[in-house]
Design a protein around this motif. Structure first.
Motif, short mmCIF file in Angstrom:
data_model
loop_
_atom_site.label_atom_id
_atom_site.label_comp_id
_atom_site.label_asym_id
_atom_site.label_seq_id
_atom_site.Cartn_x
_atom_site.Cartn_y
_atom_site.Cartn_z
N ALA A 110 0.83 -1.21 0.00
CA ALA A 110 0.00 0.00 0.00
C ALA A 110 0.86 1.26 0.00
CB ALA A 110 -0.93 0.00 1.21
N THR A 111 1.93 1.26 0.80
CA THR A 111 2.83 2.41 0.85
C THR A 111 3.51 2.61 -0.50
OG1 THR A 111 3.24 2.02 3.21
CG2 THR A 111 4.81 3.41 2.05
N GLY A 112 3.88 1.51 -1.16
CA GLY A 112 4.49 1.61 -2.48
C GLY A 112 3.55 2.24 -3.50
N VAL A 113 2.27 1.84 -3.47
CA VAL A 113 1.28 2.46 -4.36
C VAL A 113 1.24 3.97 -4.12
CG1 VAL A 113 -1.17 2.64 -4.93
CG2 VAL A 113 -0.14 0.39 -4.59
N GLY A 114 1.21 4.37 -2.83
CA GLY A 114 1.17 5.79 -2.50
C GLY A 114 2.38 6.55 -2.99
N LEU A 115 3.57 5.97 -2.80
CA LEU A 115 4.80 6.66 -3.19
C LEU A 115 4.90 6.84 -4.70
CD1 LEU A 115 7.35 4.96 -0.75
CD2 LEU A 115 6.45 7.28 -0.62
N TYR A 116 4.61 5.79 -5.46
CA TYR A 116 4.76 5.88 -6.92
C TYR A 116 3.67 6.74 -7.55
CZ TYR A 116 8.65 2.65 -7.48
OH TYR A 116 9.91 2.08 -7.46
N GLY A 289 2.93 0.65 -14.65
CA GLY A 289 3.06 -0.80 -14.47
C GLY A 289 3.50 -1.16 -13.07
N ILE A 290 4.41 -0.35 -12.50
CA ILE A 290 4.85 -0.57 -11.12
C ILE A 290 3.66 -0.42 -10.17
CG2 ILE A 290 6.34 0.26 -9.26
CD1 ILE A 290 8.27 1.26 -11.43
N ILE A 291 2.88 0.64 -10.37
CA ILE A 291 1.70 0.87 -9.52
C ILE A 291 0.72 -0.29 -9.63
CG2 ILE A 291 -0.31 2.38 -9.17
CD1 ILE A 291 1.49 4.69 -10.16
N ALA A 292 0.52 -0.78 -10.87
CA ALA A 292 -0.37 -1.93 -11.07
C ALA A 292 0.15 -3.16 -10.33
CB ALA A 292 -0.50 -2.23 -12.56
N ALA A 293 1.48 -3.36 -10.36
CA ALA A 293 2.07 -4.51 -9.68
C ALA A 293 1.86 -4.42 -8.17
CB ALA A 293 3.57 -4.57 -9.99
N LEU A 294 2.08 -3.25 -7.60
CA LEU A 294 1.92 -3.08 -6.16
C LEU A 294 0.47 -3.22 -5.74
CD1 LEU A 294 4.43 -0.13 -5.75
CD2 LEU A 294 4.69 -2.41 -4.77
N PHE A 295 -0.45 -2.65 -6.53
CA PHE A 295 -1.87 -2.78 -6.20
C PHE A 295 -2.32 -4.23 -6.34
CE2 PHE A 295 -6.43 -2.61 -7.22
CZ PHE A 295 -6.88 -1.93 -6.09
#
Length: 466
Positions: A110-116, A289-295
């Motif tokens: 979740a934090t990764g989604v927020g950061l990116y 794509g990174i955001i999609a991966a984290l979500f």
């Protein structure tokens, strides 16, 4: 005391659905683009070798886990398989380790989604995005698991597409030779090149092993599989897919980076590589794509660990009222909805700790898990509890188990020498183990009544005491 029936989960998944869900939980994209950045900093041009060796180490570690899961295909995952071989005390120690890493893992995603997403839209607060992503992911995780598998499969395709694009950009215009990647390993700090030491490579291999692990999470979905005994072979197949999906893009960036000091010393080496090799549009697409991966990891993680918490209620780990709540299954979607929401709520609290503290908490969990799993694998085979007809049998028994224990000991030494994150992580896990043993002794085994795991007999649901 009254008995409360734990409704069974629905057997609706085939191998493809479980594979999609598991790959989404362990998220090759998040592993490469988040954990891979640290490995590039540590090992430089040796990062590809670190991922390859770390992946092979994970494969050896996972043989015991696959055999245990095939013999005891239960939604409790590792704590249930260990409890059925080493006994309830060993199982509960693993439960305690899982209880630490579950909300931490969800909060990292979740934090990764927020950061990116904050990078693309600076006006949006990162913590607010993380909490919104958690809420949306929890809603998806409550759906019928076949619907969830289809949605996460779509995100997984996007995630793997981003990794393939990175690999293609590197392979299309290689700058380093393949031989140099594996023999002349160089790292960069402060703009200066220096050889990668064996200690630094060891830390990178340990990180690579952590990044490629997670295939055993398929066991959490085994009570919803049509042929649950096949989960062991599926776990091994998922490990091999994961190694391939993570090693190839890292090899691509190592081969194709022109400005080695600029890319490898960057805080975001993959972003720096894309800026060097691709247009701003492609860089933005990969970020999406990174955001999609984290979500995707967030949705699948909530789906996965909701089953784990459901199993803890069935095994009477908590008080009667809590046990009854955790085993409730949604009448329409067939999901353990209260358990899933509890996992999401615990992750909300962890989101406020910050990414650095979350990584510290997570760093020691894997070592304890591999030790318990391989001890359980040795005991289970010797006692005839695992590896029976129709189940997966770990190859070269007991060699792979002994090698895994030696490897775990080596990783523990490496982690302890890493004062910044490794040592606090080890201390946190040891503390959890001690607390778990105390809880087992004075709460679960109170009044002279020994606590046992409920387990599952076929498709019938066991009863839990209130």
């Amino acid at each position: 005391m009254t008995d409360v029936t734990a409704p069974p989960l629905q057997r609706v998944l085939g191998p493809l659905g479980v594979t999609m869900l598991t790959l989404s939980v362990l998220s090759p994209g998040a592993s490469v683009l988040v954990a891979g950045a640290d490995i590039l900093h540590q090992a430089g041009t040796g990062a590809a070798l670190a991922f390859l060796l770390g992946g092979l180490l994970t494969l050896i570690f996972t043989f015991a886990q696959a055999e245990l899961g095939s013999s005891f295909p239960l939604a409790g995952g590792d704590y249930a398989t260990i409890g059925n071989t080493l006994g309830p005390r060993g199982g509960f120690v693993q439960f305690g380790v899982n209880l630490l890493q579950t909300p931490v893992f969800i909060a990292v995603s979740a934090t990764g989604v927020g950061l990116y997403l904050h990078v693309l839209a600076p006006a949006l607060p990162a913590i607010g995005i993380a909490l919104a992503a958690l809420a949306l992911a929890a809603g998806i995780a409550l759906l019928n698991i076949r619907t969830g598998a289809a949605l996460t499969g779509t995100f997984l395709v996007i995630e793997l597409g981003a990794l393939a694009l990175i690999a293609l950009l590197g392979f299309a215009h290689p700058v380093q030779s393949l031989g140099a990647v594996f023999t002349a390993r160089t790292a960069f700090a402060g703009g200066a090149a220096h050889p990668v030491t064996l200690a630094a490579l060891g830390l990178a291999v340990a990180a690579g092993s952590w990044a490629t692990s997670g295939a055993g999470q398929a066991i959490y979905f085994s009570e919803e599989m049509h042929a649950p005994a096949g989960v062991g072979r599926l776990v091994i197949m998922i490990v091999l897919i994961t190694i391939l999906c993570e090693f190839v893009p890292v090899l691509g960036i190592v081969l194709g980076a022109q400005d080695l000091p600029g890319v490898f010393a960057s805080d975001a080496p993959f972003t720096a590589f894309l800026a060097e090799r691709a247009s701003p549009l492609i860089a933005t697409l990969v970020t999406l794509g990174i955001i999609a991966a984290l979500f995707n990891a967030l949705v699948s993680g909530l789906t996965c660990y909701g089953r784990y918490l459901y199993s803890s209620g069935r095994d009477r780990i908590w008080s009667g009222a809590i046990n009854r709540a955790l085993v409730r299954v949604h009448p329409r979607f067939g999901s353990p909805w209260i358990a899933t929401l509890v996992v999401a709520a615990s992750a909300v609290a962890c989101c406020f700790l910050g990414l650095n503290k979350l990584i510290v908490l997570a760093s020691g969990c894997g070592i304890a898990q591999w030790v318990l799993l391989n001890l359980a694998g040795l005991v289970g085979r010797r006692r005839g509890l695992t590896g029976g007809p129709g189940t997966y049998r770990a190859p070269l028994f007991p060699l792979t188990h002994i090698l895994s224990l030696i490897g775990s000991a080596a990783l523990a030494v490496i982690a302890w020498q890493d004062v910044a994150t490794g040592r606090p992580g080890v201390i946190a896990v040891v503390t959890v183990i001690v607390l778990s043993l105390l809880y087992h002794r004075f709460v679960l085994d109170r009044g002279g009544v020994r606590w046992t795991l409920a387990g599952v007999a076929g498709d019938e649901a066991p009863s839990i005491a209130s």
